[in-house]
Each structure stands twice: as C-alpha cells, then as structure tokens.
Design an enzyme around this catalytic site. Structure first.
Site, short mmCIF file in Angstrom:
data_model
loop_
_atom_site.label_atom_id
_atom_site.label_comp_id
_atom_site.label_asym_id
_atom_site.label_seq_id
_atom_site.Cartn_x
_atom_site.Cartn_y
_atom_site.Cartn_z
N ASP A 1 36.74 -2.79 41.72
CA ASP A 1 37.68 -1.97 42.49
C ASP A 1 37.75 -0.53 41.98
OD1 ASP A 1 39.62 -1.81 44.61
OD2 ASP A 1 41.14 -1.63 43.05
N LYS B 1 44.55 -10.11 42.02
CA LYS B 1 44.48 -8.65 41.98
C LYS B 1 45.27 -8.12 40.79
CE LYS B 1 44.55 -6.43 45.90
NZ LYS B 1 43.17 -5.90 45.92
N ARG C 1 47.78 -6.11 81.10
CA ARG C 1 48.09 -5.31 79.92
C ARG C 1 47.66 -5.99 78.63
NH1 ARG C 1 47.09 -1.05 78.56
NH2 ARG C 1 47.71 -0.48 80.68
#
Length: 285
Positions: free
Chosen positions: A224, A169, A102
C-alpha cells in the site's frame, strides 16, 4: 468471493428496493394520461462513446415490472458503443415501460461509465501479468451493479463485502497489537468458527512485509502506497510465497509502471467512485 446465487439475491434486492423507492403506490404521471391497455415501443439510445453495461440488468428490471415486456437486444454488455447506437428495443405495455425507465437508465448510465473506465485500465495493463481489481469503495445499496460493471469492463472483483474475505488493514493491525498478533488471532478465529476465508494483509513498509512473510497462511500481501522502487523490492522479497497487490492513488499515468514492477494485482477505488455517467436515453419509437 460470494456465489452466483448470493450475487443474484443482491441484484434482486436492488431491483425490488429501487422500484419501491421510485414507484411507491403508483406511477401517477402515466396512470393519469395513458390507458392501461396502451401498447408501445421504446429504444435504448446511446448518446456517448464507451463500453455499454447493464443490458442484462435492464432485462431483469423489465421482467420484474412486467413479465410480458419483450426485449430485442441489439448490443451485448461489454461492446464498444458510440453516439447513435441502439442497444435494445422494448415492446409492451406503455405504462410498464415508463415505470421501469428511470431505474434502467440510472443503472445503465453508471454501469457503462464504470465498465468504460475499467476497460481503459485493462488496456493500459495489456502485455503484463497484472490484473485490475475493484474495491469496496462503491455506492451504498448498489454494490452488486458496480462490481458487475467492473467484470463487464474486463476487470476482476476484489472481495464483495466484509464477510467473504479477511483483509487486515492498518487499523486492524494497530488495534490487534501488530502484524503477527493480527495474523495469529485471525487464523485462530477462522479455525474456531470453521470458516474458510482467504487472508490479505496490508503492508506499509518493507519491514512489515518481512514480518508478514514469517507467518503462514497469508493469501495476498497488499503493498500500500509504495513508490516504484520499493514496490519492485517488495515483489522480489515476496517471491512465490503469496500473491501481491498494489494500491494507493494509482491512476492512468502510473498504473503501467506499477504493473511493470511485477505485482499480480492492482486495486483501484477510482473504478467505482470517480466516473461520469454515460449519456443514454430511452425514447419512444
């Protein structure tokens, strides 16, 4: 960027934690009906089309679970695959194969999806100088795997985390009292702490770019959410003073146009947060 040694430590932690989470005190489904002496063989079957990724990770998982398992690799990471392809065979303890199954599938399905999407973006950029970057918009706990998949797909890694690069930012700038204050304080901090980290600064307007360019030591400007016209103006304004990066809702329909504006990089969170797992299965032979 982090070193190869640091990156491998992250991968090791992912494997150990995933096996802890999935196996616990034992795979009782296998323990209850398969003798511990039983030997088996299984194949990794591709039931989809795209770029395969995670073969290298699968090898590490199998080795962690049982060092006696033998992997016969038929297809390498980064190869184009289609329905019916077999990526590898694994031979050894049947219980061990099932214990690792898995984790191998979960990781490879997601990594292959990310590599496939990344490759599609890389192809769209062909002929330009622009390179595609990932972001920190990754699944918590498995960032190393997702960034590994981006590299397999032909993309490049942005910073790995908060500690290996400075990225100022909008919120950093606003909390610091403006762009110049943020950059000045950042350079002082790096000097005081003896850290050598590259500095990226986000710009929300051409005026902010002009202000950023008044400070030395900025490695890259993040342009941005600019439109095409303003992106071209920004690239011209920045010139060779530092590298450029576009971001903000850029998709398959717009990425080429942003690249043609002349930016060095385009970053996209979609590489890791908006993919559909490739259909793979591990089948007994």
């Amino acid at each position: 960027m982090i070193s190869e040694e640091q990156f491998q430590k992250e991968v090791d932690l992912i494997i150990a934690n995933a096996i802890r989470e999935d196996v616990g005190d034992g795979d009782h489904s296998s323990l209850s009906c398969i003798p511990h002496t039983a030997q088996g063989k299984a194949k990794l079957l591709v039931k989809d089309t795209g770029i395969i990724a995670g073969v290298g990770f699968a090898k590490q998982v199998f080795k962690y679970v049982d060092s006696n398992l033998v992997i016969d690799e038929l297809i390498e990471d980064g190869a184009q695959v289609t329905h019916g392809d077999i990526a590898f065979y694994v031979t050894g303890s049947s219980q061990s194969i099932l214990k690792a199954e898995r984790l191998v599938l979960n990781a490879m399905q997601r990594m292959s999806a990310i590599a496939t999407k990344t490759k599609s973006f890389v192809d769209l950029l062909e002929g330009t100088k622009t390179k595609i970057l990932d972001t920190r918009k990754t699944t918590p706990g498995i960032r190393a795997l997702e960034k590994w998949a981006v590299k397999i797909g032909g993309g490049e890694n942005h910073r790995f985390a908060l500690y290996d690069m400075i990225m100022l930012k909008d919120n950093h700038i606003d909390f610091a009292g403006g762009i110049t204050n943020a950059i000045t304080k950042t350079k002082a901090y790096l000097n005081e702490t003896g850290r050598d980290l590259k500095i990226i600064v986000e710009a929300r307007s051409l005026e902010e770019i002009e202000e950023i360019l008044k400070s030395d030591g900025v490695y890259r400007i993040l342009i941005d959410n600019f439109n095409f016209e303003d992106t071209r103006k920004a690239v011209a304004l920045i010139g060779n003073q530092c590298l450029t990066e576009s971001s903000g809702g850029i998709n398959e329909k717009t990425i080429r146009k942003y690249a043609e504006c002349g930016v060095d990089y385009i970053s996209s969170g979609a590489l890791t947060h908006s993919v559909y797992n490739m259909d793979l299965s591990l089948k007994a032979v």
